[in-house]
Design an enzyme around this catalytic site. Structure first.
Site, PDB file in Angstrom:
ATOM      1  CG  ASP A 163      -1.936   1.174   1.174  1.00 27.37           C
ATOM      2  OD1 ASP A 163      -2.336   1.804  -0.015  1.00 27.37           O
ATOM      3  OD2 ASP A 163      -2.500   1.228   2.301  1.00 27.37           O
ATOM      4  CG  ASP A 174      -4.014   4.558  -3.351  1.00 25.92           C
ATOM      5  OD1 ASP A 174      -3.134   4.239  -2.484  1.00 25.92           O
ATOM      6  OD2 ASP A 174      -5.183   4.526  -3.106  1.00 25.92           O
TER       7      ASP A 174
END
Length: 400
Positions: free
Chosen positions: A92, A272
């Protein structure tokens, strides 16, 4: 002696070279990553997860943090302890804590040291709380970080089929996650790789490849540099945005055009790995829907086009600085072989561009998620405060 003008030119050239960031290439520290579709109930709701994450991202400072999409995630096998226990951790870029224990229990070894500090992260559609430890963390082929801070979960929600997260976001995202130390930050995996002399630049290269299977090792993290075998042409960099709240993450400025039509003027957003779709501010999303002629599919929440409309799709262009990254028509659709995992129909064509849920002008107006990153190599460069992109052999793929 040099003439004065020649000397000045030489000095200016030297200063220019010194000021230019030096690209570190072909780092030996690589970690394979796999895309995984988690479907505990048989289908997934991508839009619901992505919009929940986006809302949490935009509310940084009022809600604790953000939620990596557990429905579709990129997962790496990471060793913790000595001897190491292997954990399947979501990769992440939008969060920075590394933690384990959601599925596989933490195994204490001789390198496990409890700090006694409570640690909690609320990810919007998931969370964990537990205790901070320091431990040895192994990445890839035996490369180890000593005394890495990790969270050991005593409770967690929203992380089916994975063991936790390896966070490679900016350091500031760890602030406040230690319950008793609200102003303290925790060195990330990338920070410690650098401070322990394992890498010479705080750089992470990310390679994804499009895939039409539910579980596929189709990606790679490269720490300390880039892997030139994973991209084509030249890497181009753009500075991190100064616009809040995008500046809190891997935020950049870009504009977006569909064909020759501007649907989003230059604004700030983020890159992202924890978001699956490409999300656009609601006004840009409306323009995109109108330009493509797509209709809203109530079952999946995604836009849907007919075969005729698909054949007429134009490139979706992400204009970053002086460079344009064109997402082809095939790159704008969900892999048709995976339609049923969305609860959709095999005969439909779904688009992977959707609504951020808020209008532009709020400081985070787009998210370039996994479906963008599967077509372009990306570089997250802390040392030089920039993000880089390059085309790959999959930029123009027709796998979807």
């Amino acid at each position: 002696m040099f003439p004065a003008a020649s000397l000045l030119t030489t000095l200016l050239l030297a200063m220019s070279i010194a000021a230019s960031p030096v690209e570190v290439r072909d780092s030996p520290i690589t970690l394979p990553i796999a895309r995984r579709l988690n479907t505990p109930s048989g289908t997934i709701n991508l839009l619901e997860h992505d919009q929940a994450r986006a809302a949490s991202l935009k509310n940084v400072g009022t809600s604790t943090l953000l939620s990596p999409t557990e429905a579709v995630s990129y997962v790496a096998a990471v060793g913790v302890g000595s001897p190491a226990t292997t954990y399947q951790l979501i990769v992440d870029t939008g969060s920075s804590n590394t933690w384990v224990g959601a599925n596989t229990a933490y195994v204490k070894t001789s390198t496990s040291v409890s700090t006694g500090q409570p640690v909690t992260v609320d990810y919007g559609s998931g969370s964990f709380s537990g205790t901070e430890y320091t431990d040895t963390v192994t990445l890839g082929s035996g490369l180890t970080i000593t005394a890495q801070s990790i969270g050991v979960a005593s409770t967690s929600t929203g992380f089916t089929g994975v063991d936790g997260i390896v966070g490679i976001g900016p350091l500031d995202l760890t602030e406040g996650t230690l319950t008793n130390e609200q102003t303290t930050t925790i060195p990330t995996v990338t920070d410690n790789l650098y401070t322990q002399g394992i890498i010479s630049e705080m750089v992470v290269g990310v390679s994804f490849e499009p895939t039409s299977t539910t579980l596929s090792t189709n990606g790679e993290l490269t720490f300390g540099g880039t892997d030139a075998t994973k991209y084509t042409g030249t890497l181009a960099y753009t500075p991190l945005t100064t616009t809040y709240p995008a500046s809190y993450y891997w935020g950049i400025n870009e504009s977006i055009t569909y064909g020759s039509t501007t649907i989003l003027a230059e604004t700030a957003g983020i890159v992202d790995t924890g978001t699956t779709l490409i999300l656009l501010a609601s006004n840009a999303y409306t323009k995109y829907q109108s330009a493509t002629g797509a209709t809203l599919d109530r079952t999946t929440g995604l836009l849907r086009v007919t075969l005729t409309q698909y054949d007429a799709l134009q490139n979706l262009n992400f204009n970053v600085g002086s460079n344009t990254y064109a997402l082809t028509p095939n790159g704008q659709i969900w892999p048709r072989a995976l339609n049923t995992y969305l609860g959709g129909s095999n005969s439909y064509i779904y688009l992977i561009v959707n609504n951020l849920g808020t209008p532009s002008g709020e400081g985070l107006d787009f998210i370039n998620g996994q479906t963008f990153l599967e077509r372009f190599y990306s570089v997250f460069d802390t040392t030089n405060a920039r993000v880089g992109f390059a085309t790959t052999s999959y930029t123009d793929a027709t796998t979807n």
